[in-house]
Design a protein around this motif. Structure first.
Motif, mmCIF file in Angstrom:
data_model
loop_
_atom_site.group_PDB
_atom_site.id
_atom_site.type_symbol
_atom_site.label_atom_id
_atom_site.label_comp_id
_atom_site.label_asym_id
_atom_site.label_seq_id
_atom_site.Cartn_x
_atom_site.Cartn_y
_atom_site.Cartn_z
ATOM 1 N N TYR A 1 -42.155 35.432 79.836
ATOM 2 C CA TYR A 1 -40.875 35.086 79.202
ATOM 3 C C TYR A 1 -39.840 36.212 79.231
ATOM 4 N N GLY A 2 -40.220 37.397 79.671
ATOM 5 C CA GLY A 2 -39.280 38.513 79.724
ATOM 6 C C GLY A 2 -39.415 39.431 78.525
ATOM 7 N N HIS A 3 -38.923 40.647 78.672
ATOM 8 C CA HIS A 3 -39.089 41.664 77.634
ATOM 9 C C HIS A 3 -38.216 41.404 76.408
ATOM 10 N N GLN A 4 -37.072 40.767 76.585
ATOM 11 C CA GLN A 4 -36.250 40.457 75.419
ATOM 12 C C GLN A 4 -36.984 39.479 74.505
ATOM 13 N N PHE A 5 -37.605 38.453 75.099
ATOM 14 C CA PHE A 5 -38.401 37.515 74.317
ATOM 15 C C PHE A 5 -39.572 38.256 73.670
ATOM 16 N N VAL B 1 -40.746 38.624 69.677
ATOM 17 C CA VAL B 1 -42.093 38.377 69.159
ATOM 18 C C VAL B 1 -42.572 39.578 68.346
ATOM 19 N N LEU B 2 -42.333 40.777 68.854
ATOM 20 C CA LEU B 2 -42.746 41.986 68.133
ATOM 21 C C LEU B 2 -42.032 42.103 66.788
ATOM 22 N N LEU B 3 -40.770 41.723 66.741
ATOM 23 C CA LEU B 3 -40.035 41.746 65.472
ATOM 24 C C LEU B 3 -40.659 40.785 64.465
ATOM 25 N N GLU B 4 -41.033 39.599 64.932
ATOM 26 C CA GLU B 4 -41.652 38.620 64.039
ATOM 27 C C GLU B 4 -43.018 39.104 63.572
ATOM 28 N N VAL B 5 -43.802 39.671 64.477
ATOM 29 C CA VAL B 5 -45.112 40.200 64.100
ATOM 30 C C VAL B 5 -44.955 41.332 63.090
ATOM 31 N N SER B 6 -43.982 42.198 63.301
ATOM 32 C CA SER B 6 -43.733 43.309 62.373
ATOM 33 C C SER B 6 -43.386 42.776 60.991
ATOM 34 N N ARG B 7 -42.555 41.736 60.943
ATOM 35 C CA ARG B 7 -42.181 41.140 59.647
ATOM 36 C C ARG B 7 -43.409 40.589 58.933
ATOM 37 N N ARG B 8 -44.291 39.941 59.677
ATOM 38 C CA ARG B 8 -45.502 39.385 59.071
ATOM 39 C C ARG B 8 -46.415 40.483 58.542
ATOM 40 N N GLU C 1 -58.723 40.894 57.900
ATOM 41 C CA GLU C 1 -58.782 39.436 57.974
ATOM 42 C C GLU C 1 -57.437 38.819 57.612
ATOM 43 N N ARG C 2 -56.754 39.384 56.636
ATOM 44 C CA ARG C 2 -55.410 38.878 56.282
ATOM 45 C C ARG C 2 -54.448 39.066 57.452
ATOM 46 N N ILE C 3 -54.532 40.229 58.115
ATOM 47 C CA ILE C 3 -53.663 40.487 59.266
ATOM 48 C C ILE C 3 -53.992 39.518 60.401
ATOM 49 N N ARG C 4 -55.279 39.286 60.635
ATOM 50 C CA ARG C 4 -55.674 38.345 61.696
ATOM 51 C C ARG C 4 -55.131 36.948 61.421
ATOM 52 N N GLU C 5 -55.153 36.556 60.165
ATOM 53 C CA GLU C 5 -54.637 35.231 59.812
ATOM 54 C C GLU C 5 -53.136 35.140 60.060
ATOM 55 N N CYS C 6 -52.415 36.193 59.693
ATOM 56 C CA CYS C 6 -50.954 36.139 59.875
ATOM 57 C C CYS C 6 -50.579 36.178 61.355
ATOM 58 N N ILE C 7 -51.395 36.862 62.180
ATOM 59 C CA ILE C 7 -51.132 36.896 63.621
ATOM 60 C C ILE C 7 -51.473 35.558 64.257
ATOM 61 N N VAL D 1 -42.889 31.060 66.986
ATOM 62 C CA VAL D 1 -41.972 30.133 67.636
ATOM 63 C C VAL D 1 -40.600 30.792 67.763
ATOM 64 N N ILE D 2 -40.143 30.974 68.995
ATOM 65 C CA ILE D 2 -38.839 31.581 69.279
ATOM 66 C C ILE D 2 -38.170 30.764 70.368
ATOM 67 N N GLU D 3 -36.966 30.314 70.085
ATOM 68 C CA GLU D 3 -36.204 29.521 71.060
ATOM 69 C C GLU D 3 -37.033 28.344 71.585
ATOM 70 N N SER D 4 -37.679 27.652 70.646
ATOM 71 C CA SER D 4 -38.486 26.462 70.957
ATOM 72 C C SER D 4 -39.727 26.774 71.783
ATOM 73 N N ARG D 5 -40.024 28.038 71.996
ATOM 74 C CA ARG D 5 -41.240 28.425 72.708
ATOM 75 C C ARG D 5 -42.287 28.884 71.702
ATOM 76 N N LYS D 6 -43.480 28.397 71.872
ATOM 77 C CA LYS D 6 -44.558 28.706 70.940
ATOM 78 C C LYS D 6 -45.555 29.641 71.614
ATOM 79 N N VAL D 7 -45.849 30.758 70.938
ATOM 80 C CA VAL D 7 -46.772 31.762 71.481
ATOM 81 C C VAL D 7 -47.906 31.970 70.486
ATOM 82 N N TYR D 8 -49.137 31.979 71.000
ATOM 83 C CA TYR D 8 -50.317 32.250 70.173
ATOM 84 C C TYR D 8 -50.829 33.652 70.479
ATOM 85 N N LEU D 9 -51.114 34.392 69.424
ATOM 86 C CA LEU D 9 -51.515 35.788 69.579
ATOM 87 C C LEU D 9 -52.840 36.054 68.878
ATOM 88 N N SER D 10 -53.486 37.105 69.313
ATOM 89 C CA SER D 10 -54.637 37.669 68.608
ATOM 90 C C SER D 10 -54.529 39.184 68.755
#
Length: 745
Positions: free
Chosen positions: A362-366, A370-377, A414-420, A425-434
């Motif tokens: 999806y490119g580095h801007q996308f 994602v990193l911003l959202e993960v940081s917020r979580r 475990e709490r961090i794993r759950e939040c990750i 979801v960014i710009e209608s694109r859904k990404v799953y992380l671990s």
């Protein structure tokens, strides 16, 4: 009436030195200091066995903290043209996901991929770690018009060389000091030896504003008020031509107050001024032409802002490595004074799994979003007493304070794993992380900040190796294994350079007649008199990228031997060569293979390349394109270790393969294990339906041979017939008998 306020600096009466002498002394002292730093860096590099990013960050971070006029410290590796592709890939695997050797285009003020050169000097380490500085990774200093002369001078002379600022976008007046490093502990004596043994360069970036800061402290501020026609409103009289002020100039109005800040031009006298280095020339010219007096808005606030920027990540705003090291040091100092008590601290190293695929897709801007959202979580999930830091890329550190036992750590993970795990979801694109987690606790996992970070990093890599999406606590055994791995890697590199590897050949045959149908080339390594198992060094070679050089080395030796056998009138059948996934990404592999075949008078149809199922499925689309190019040359292709991966039948039928190779794990317990019989029967049926040949490896008993032949697998390989043997033993047998019944003894 509009009024304008002017500010200027006036020389203090008690200041008895001329400005140029102050500049000369201050810059001279700091350049001497910087020279000492560079010398220490090079000595450290040449003597140290630990040249990891964390070690570089630890060493450089302390220097940047102690010497504020140093804005960045970097290291550039010398890379040959032949090493380029593998080197770029190894840097990407190491975490610099978009790493490429590149050059700077002044017209667009941007970086582009470097053209082909004989050698490169790309930047591979930069501290402090920040988003702004990350754009310099891969910047080729050796072929840069701005740096080339300085780099060559630094390499040839082994001296410290100065290069001036060149980026228009850079606000600071900066320049760079370069010093080369060489293989070995001492600097080579001659220019020719230095050109041959150079392996890198340290780069130190100096900020002139910070260097000139003491000059500002030698002046006191004053001000005047004028109207829009520049007539004095206050009672302070400015007389042009006087020593204290000779010229006023506008810089810019500020807000409604209409403040205008002055440039003050002073008469400076230089009597036999010894310009001891280019940096002083630059600084002196600046002061001689015009002493720029900028707005020193509330020095304390400015310093706080600079300190904040230095200790926080540009992208996420999270604390960075420098912040973490300072906080860790404070906590460890408290433990040293007051003792540990019932509660301690823990470092949790977090690395997002397969995040490179997000950037690639999806490119580095996308990816940044994602990193911003993960940081917020992360921030929402952790306790207020805990600290979350971003080291760079997809790496984070959690500092857990007041940890009573491991339950607190595991609960937090475990709490961090759950939040990750919640989709992003960014710009209608859904990404799953671990993510993979490594934990180091004080004092078991280290008693210094550097040890805690290093050991948490080691534990995280153990978690990744064990399958990702899990956590691992550091143990002393990890350090022992890491040291063992580094030692083996060093020996492996030297063995490749010394060309000590041998090619052994294991026969493949027709199960009913025992006729030889081919040979598989296998690498063997004897470290002195000690045999090193391929199971030990092959995975390491793949991890480090050395597998590319090793594959090419073995391929050439095996094809050379095949050519000699054919010239001697012997018929060894098809030569099977193992192909690593790295070669799928090597643009010159196919041309190199073609040249090798021509060189030793071998036909393409005599060669079969084996690639594992797992390697194919790591990037099936690319594998299809690459393998089709090989098939077009007439080279046979086989899928090795079939049944151990997760092949998609839709991809399997698209692959231009000739043969499936049943993995030894399914053959080992034949004919007694019913599950293995079922799996083997299924693989043979699948191969038959796709019009593919099939061969079984690891055949060790007569019962296994009989069953496999009955099931429809005519081609066999294993210790029942022969282990891998050196070329001279295989040749001796081929001259006597093209059947393998005699080799069983």
């Amino acid at each position: 009436m509009l009024q304008f306020q002017y500010q200027f600096y006036e020389q203090k009466k008690q200041f008895n030195f001329t400005v140029n002498n102050v500049i000369r002394k201050d810059i001279s002292d700091k350049f001497s200091t910087t020279k000492g730093i560079l010398t220490s860096l090079v000595s450290y590099y040449q003597a140290s066995h630990d040249r990891s990013p964390s070690s570089f960050a630890n060493f450089s971070g302390d220097l940047l903290k102690n010497y504020p006029f140093l804005t960045a410290i970097g290291f550039a590796r010398l890379v040959s043209h032949d090493e380029r592709v593998n080197f770029e890939e190894s840097m990407r695997d190491y975490g610099l996901y978009d790493f490429t050797i590149k050059r700077f285009e002044p017209e667009s003020e941007s970086f582009v991929r470097e053209e082909d050169q004989s050698r490169y000097a790309p930047i591979v380490r930069i501290e402090p770690s920040s988003y702004r500085l990350s754009m310099y990774y891969g910047y080729d200093l050796l072929n840069s018009p701005y740096f080339r002369d300085g780099v060559l001078e630094a390499i040839e002379s082994s001296n410290i060389v100065t290069v001036y600022n060149f980026f228009k976008a850079v606000d600071l007046q900066t320049y760079y000091l370069l010093k080369a490093t060489y293989a070995g502990i001492t600097v080579p004596a001659t220019r020719e030896e230095r050109l041959e043994k150079v392996n890198g360069l340290y780069i130190v970036n100096i900020d002139l504003k910070t260097l000139l800061l003491p000059i500002k402290e030698q002046f006191t501020v004053g001000s005047i008020i004028v109207d829009e026609e520049q007539r004095l409103v206050g009672d302070r009289q400015i007389e042009p031509g006087k020593k204290h002020l000779t010229q006023l100039e506008y810089l810019q109005p500020v807000d409604e107050v209409k403040k205008v800040y002055l440039q003050v031009r002073r008469p400076i006298y230089f009597h036999d001024f010894d310009l001891f280095m280019p940096g002083v020339v630059l600084a002196s010219v600046i002061v001689l032409q015009v002493l720029v007096v900028l707005l020193w808005r509330k020095d304390l606030l400015v310093r706080r802002e600079l300190n904040y920027q230095a200790k926080h990540d540009d992208l996420t705003g999270l604390p960075n490595r420098m912040f973490l090291r300072d906080k860790l040091k404070d906590l460890l100092d408290q433990f040293e004074v007051h003792g540990i008590g019932d509660e301690s601290i823990a470092i949790v190293f977090i690395d997002l799994d397969h995040f490179k695929e997000v950037n690639d897709s999806y490119g580095h801007q996308f990816g940044d979003e994602v990193l911003l959202e993960v940081s917020r979580r992360f921030q929402e999930t952790l306790r207020k007493t805990d600290t979350i830091c971003r080291l760079g890329g997809d790496e984070f550190i959690v500092l857990l304070n007041t940890v009573g036992d491991s339950k607190v750590i595991i609960t937090t993970i475990e709490r961090i794993r759950e939040c990750i795990a919640e989709p992003v979801v960014i710009e209608s694109r859904k990404v799953y992380l671990s993510a993979s987690f490594g934990v180091a606790t004080f004092p078991e996992g280290g008693v210094t900040a550097g040890d805690l970070l290093k050991n948490a990093d080691a534990a995280m890599y153990k978690a990744k190796k064990d399958g990702r999406n899990r956590y691992c606590f550091y143990s002393k055994e990890m350090t022992e294994r890491a040291i063992e791995r580094l030692t083996l890697e060093s020996k492996l590199r030297q063995a490749i350079e010394d060309d000590v590897f041998k090619v052994y050949f294991q026969p493949q045959l027709e199960g009913r007649t025992n006729a030889i149908i081919g040979l598989e080339a296998l690498v063997r390594w004897f470290d002195g008199d000690t045999f090193v198992s391929p199971e030990k060094f092959i995975p390491l070679a793949e991890d480090t990228g050395l597998i590319v050089q090793l594959d090419l080395l073995i391929m050439e030796k095996a094809i050379r031997q095949l050519g000699l056998w054919h010239k001697a009138g012997l018929m060894p059948g098809t030569l099977s060569l193992n192909l690593s996934t790295r070669q799928l990404q090597h643009p010159e592999f196919i041309s190199h293979l073609e040249e090798t075949l021509v060189k030793y008078d071998c036909r393409p149809e005599w060669i079969e390349l084996e690639i594992t199922e797992g390697h194919i499925m790591s990037d099936p689309e690319a594998a299809i394109v690459f393998l089709r190019r090989l098939a077009e040359q007439g080279i046979r292709l086989a899928v090795d270790d079939f049944g151990t991966g997760y092949s998609s039948l839709s991809y399997l039928k698209k692959l231009p393969i000739n043969r499936l190779k049943i993995d030894r794990s399914f053959v080992r317990d034949l004919p007694d294990n019913e599950d293995d019989v079922t799996i083997t029967t299924t693989i043979i049926a699948l191969a038959t339906s796709l019009n593919l040949e099939v061969i079984a490896e690891g055949v060790e008993t007569e019962e296994q041979r009989q069953l496999l032949v009955e099931l429809g697998c005519p081609h066999l390989q294993g210790f029942l017939y022969s282990p891998a043997r050196p070329a001279e033993e295989i040749e001796e047998f081929l001259r006597v008998n093209p059947f393998l019944s005699d080799l069983r003894n």
